[in-house]
Design a protein around this motif. Structure first.
Motif, PDB file in Angstrom:
ATOM      1  N   UNK A 523       2.345  -5.953  -4.378  1.00  0.00           N
ATOM      2  CA  UNK A 523       1.638  -7.231  -4.296  1.00  0.00           C
ATOM      3  C   UNK A 523       1.039  -7.333  -2.901  1.00  0.00           C
ATOM      4  N   UNK A 524      -0.150  -7.742  -3.041  1.00  0.00           N
ATOM      5  CA  UNK A 524      -0.990  -7.904  -1.922  1.00  0.00           C
ATOM      6  C   UNK A 524      -1.647  -9.360  -1.749  1.00  0.00           C
ATOM      7  N   UNK A 525      -2.057  -9.464  -0.431  1.00  0.00           N
ATOM      8  CA  UNK A 525      -3.005 -10.861  -0.493  1.00  0.00           C
ATOM      9  C   UNK A 525      -4.212 -10.525  -0.114  1.00  0.00           C
ATOM     10  N   UNK A 526      -5.411 -11.153  -0.708  1.00  0.00           N
ATOM     11  CA  UNK A 526      -6.578 -10.874  -0.249  1.00  0.00           C
ATOM     12  C   UNK A 526      -7.034 -11.576   0.941  1.00  0.00           C
ATOM     13  N   UNK A 541      -7.026  -6.257   2.390  1.00  0.00           N
ATOM     14  CA  UNK A 541      -5.707  -6.893   1.864  1.00  0.00           C
ATOM     15  C   UNK A 541      -4.521  -6.973   3.040  1.00  0.00           C
ATOM     16  N   UNK A 542      -3.552  -7.703   2.796  1.00  0.00           N
ATOM     17  CA  UNK A 542      -2.614  -7.702   3.579  1.00  0.00           C
ATOM     18  C   UNK A 542      -1.373  -7.231   2.429  1.00  0.00           C
ATOM     19  N   UNK A 543      -0.451  -6.188   2.914  1.00  0.00           N
ATOM     20  CA  UNK A 543       0.482  -5.774   2.148  1.00  0.00           C
ATOM     21  C   UNK A 543       1.845  -6.116   2.298  1.00  0.00           C
ATOM     22  N   UNK A 544       1.798  -7.216   3.355  1.00  0.00           N
ATOM     23  CA  UNK A 544       3.099  -8.139   3.578  1.00  0.00           C
ATOM     24  C   UNK A 544       3.702  -7.248   4.985  1.00  0.00           C
ATOM     25  N   UNK A 545       2.879  -6.327   5.331  1.00  0.00           N
ATOM     26  CA  UNK A 545       3.293  -5.467   6.613  1.00  0.00           C
ATOM     27  C   UNK A 545       2.120  -4.856   7.497  1.00  0.00           C
TER      28      UNK A 545
END
Length: 671
Positions: A523-526, A541-545
């Motif tokens: 999952x990623x955040x745009x 994107x942000x991959x959570x880290x």
């Protein structure tokens, strides 16, 4: 005329004889000074060090004071031995002396470069010990204890500085011999080479010393406190960071071509791979040890007399007790001592090189900026030249040090992996040995009964397992699967709007700078639907880290899983008739279920966990039945719904809700 020629020959012979005398005197000085130097050094290493060692003072760092003085004494002893073997006046005396220095060139460099680097630490320790009355008193007593020399030293550094001075004298002493050797001498070239080689030794030692100073400087910077780091911020540091940022932007936008150093990049790539492998292995071994410890304390207490006779049950119980009290604890101890502790030590070695690699990146930006200035203006300031020299030293250090570091770590990793194999091999042998000790307690009839009863027990277990599966499937016809990588999804949902969450549809291997490597299902955040050049085929994107770019074609807006069997998608609340409802409950009473001729009603439940961040929001737990009060928020947005859960009213994200069918005869929905 004959008399004049005769006197010229006499003068020439006298001049040659005088040069030869100076040459012999220089050779004698080389040997005698080496002998005297070695005598003082041996007294320092034995008399002084042994005296201080006998006092057993815990605050006295003898290893830091004397360094590798034993290595220096060893190479000096071998050098002196071979110099003394050269007979005075021998026809090829100069050639033999030259060969001695050519032979010991590498040993001299290896021993003296380590000693010279440590000498700064010697001066620091001496300044500290001068403030300690007891330690300094013992040091001063050691200078005279057992000394046969007429030399009276007033400080320990009188002896410890000698190797630093001696390595500088070798090329000077050889050069004196060379000056008093005619160029026509057949050994002149060999002696000239020896002079050049010893000069190279000193140059290499200075370069090594400079590299170590740069390395120590930037490794120490990692340990600065927050207060010290803030104090270091000034206009100069801010300007330097702004300049580096400007260089990065130029590279990323394509204004400047990025400098590539394949050798260095390959070394750093291998270094990062090894570091990740060691960290992963350390983490896995740590978890493995925790599981072994849990297994160790999990001693079965069941009564097996209903399956086998008492004798067999007692034998089995004895085997289990020895396994958990002897074999497993020893296995766990060896895992910790032979595998986990070395892995921890190996993992701690990476912090220094990692800091140097980060500093190299910053210094490279400074270096390239200076090179641009030199091309435009033709010159650079003193500080810029110093920064240029620092980068070159750091680059040289990493190019020479990283291959050796990678080689050593890979060798240690291979040994640890071999130890893993040996430890498990020994575990298997110990268990087999323990089994063999108990096998003789079973008679042949017991063995037959045991296996027969085992087969019967397994058959009964299979029947119960099938019954459980059938019952489970009948209860959970509408299974709601937890999304892949739920933990990372929850982290992203806490930081970003659910509409910005996307799922990776295929494996992504980052091939460019700032590209991310992701697996299918992540999952990623745009953050931005374009890259730095405005191209929409790569999204930030942000991959959570980590943050970086990924191909837009491999991202899909996250949607809940389809209903098992592919009948229909379990859509989120807000899609369908309910979206226009101002105040409508999706939880129907049981009477409606029983009276409807073909009941296919829906319940609204929470699909995911949601923690309220204020009094205006409600908490959700997966599977809880939800009553929708308003299918929008106060601004009319359908991203948030006003709901009632367990008597609590508040807003929740609409895509955290899910409607599920309620079929006839089912008064509850089991997740």
């Amino acid at each position: 005329m004959e008399d004049s020629h005769f006197y010229e020959e006499v003068d020439k012979f006298a001049s040659f004889s005088k040069m030869e005398q100076k040459q012999m005197k220089a050779i004698e000085e080389l040997v005698t000074t080496e002998k005297h130097y070695l005598t003082l050094l041996q007294f320092c290493a034995t008399g002084i060090r042994n005296h201080l060692q006998s006092k057993q003072m815990p605050d006295l760092d003898l290893e830091g004071l004397f360094g590798n003085i034993d290595d220096v004494i060893l190479v000096s002893s071998n050098l002196l031995k071979h110099l003394e073997e050269v007979a005075p006046g021998e026809s090829n005396q100069l050639l033999l002396i030259s060969n001695v220095f050519l032979t010991y060139k590498q040993e001299l460099e290896d021993a003296y470069k380590v000693y010279c680097v440590n000498y700064d630490n010697v001066l620091l320790l001496e300044s500290i010990y001068k403030k300690n009355e007891n330690i300094w008193k013992e040091i001063m007593e050691s200078l005279t204890a057992g000394s046969k020399s007429k030399t009276v030293a007033t400080a320990l550094t009188f002896y410890l500085v000698m190797p630093v001075q001696r390595i500088l004298k070798y090329p000077l002493l050889l050069e004196t011999i060379l000056k008093n050797t005619p160029q026509s001498d057949e050994d002149y070239a060999a002696l000239e080479k020896a002079v050049r080689v010893m000069q190279e030794v000193n140059i290499n030692i200075n370069e090594y010393k400079g590299q170590r100073e740069v390395a120590n400087k930037y490794i120490r910077a990692e340990n600065l406190s927050i207060k010290d780091s803030i104090c270091r911020i000034n206009t100069h540091s801010i300007a330097k960071k702004a300049s580096r940022l400007s260089q990065v932007i130029k590279y990323e936008t394509g204004i400047l071509p990025k400098t590539k150093d394949k050798d260095y990049d390959d070394l750093v790539t291998l270094f990062n791979i090894i570091e990740k492998d060691i960290s992963t292995l350390k983490k896995n071994v740590g978890n493995y040890i925790i599981n072994v410890e849990s297994f160790q304390h999990l001693i079965p207490c069941q009564d097996f007399t209903d399956l086998v006779d008492e004798h067999v049950a007692a034998c089995y119980q004895g085997f289990i007790e020895k396994l958990h009290q002897q074999v497993i604890p020893e296995f766990k101890r060896r895992l910790e001592f032979i595998i986990y502790e070395p892995l921890c030590a190996l993992s701690s070695l990476f912090s220094g090189p990692q800091q140097l690699v980060r500093k190299h990146k910053d210094k490279m930006l400074d270096y390239e900026k200076i090179q641009e200035k030199i091309k435009q203006e033709g010159d650079a300031s003193y500080d810029e030249k110093a920064a240029e020299k620092t980068y070159e030293t750091l680059h040289s250090l990493l190019l020479t040090g990283l291959p050796e570091f990678n080689r050593i770590v890979l060798h240690q990793q291979a040994q640890i992996l071999q130890a893993v194999i040996h430890v498990h091999h020994d575990l298997a042998n110990n268990i087999l040995e323990l089994i063999s000790q108990h096998l003789h307690e079973f008679s042949s009839s017991h063995k037959v009964n045991f296996w027969q009863q085992t087969e019967e027990t397994l058959q009964k277990s299979n029947v119960k397992r099938e019954e459980f599966f059938q019952k489970f499937e009948s209860i959970t016809e509408q299974m709601i699967e937890q999304p892949f990588n739920q933990e990372k999804l929850e982290i992203l949902l806490k930081k970003y709007n659910p509409s910005k969450i996307y799922q990776v549809t295929g494996n992504i291997s980052g091939s460019k700078d700032l590209d991310l490597t992701l697996q299918k299902g992540d999952f990623v955040a745009i953050l931005q639907s374009a890259d730095t050049k405005g191209k929409t085929n790569r999204w930030l994107v942000d991959s959570g880290g980590q943050r970086g770019f990924v191909p837009a074609g491999k991202l899909s807006l996250y949607q809940p899983e389809k209903e098992p069997g592919g009948k229909k998608e379990l859509s989120l609340v807000g899609v369908g008739d309910e979206t226009n409802s101002r105040r409508k409950s999706c939880h129907l009473p049981e009477s409606a279920l029983s009276l409807h001729p073909n009941p296919m009603w829906y319940k609204v439940i929470a699909a995911y966990h949601f923690a309220a961040r204020g009094p205006h929001e409600a908490n959700l737990q997966p599977g809880e039945i939800v009553t929708i009060l308003e299918a929008h928020d106060k601004r009319g947005s359908t991203e948030w719904y006003l709901v009632e859960v367990n008597g609590q009213k508040g807003y929740v994200p609409s895509n955290y809700l899910m409607k599920v069918p309620v079929t006839e005869g089912r008064n509850s929905f089991a997740l």
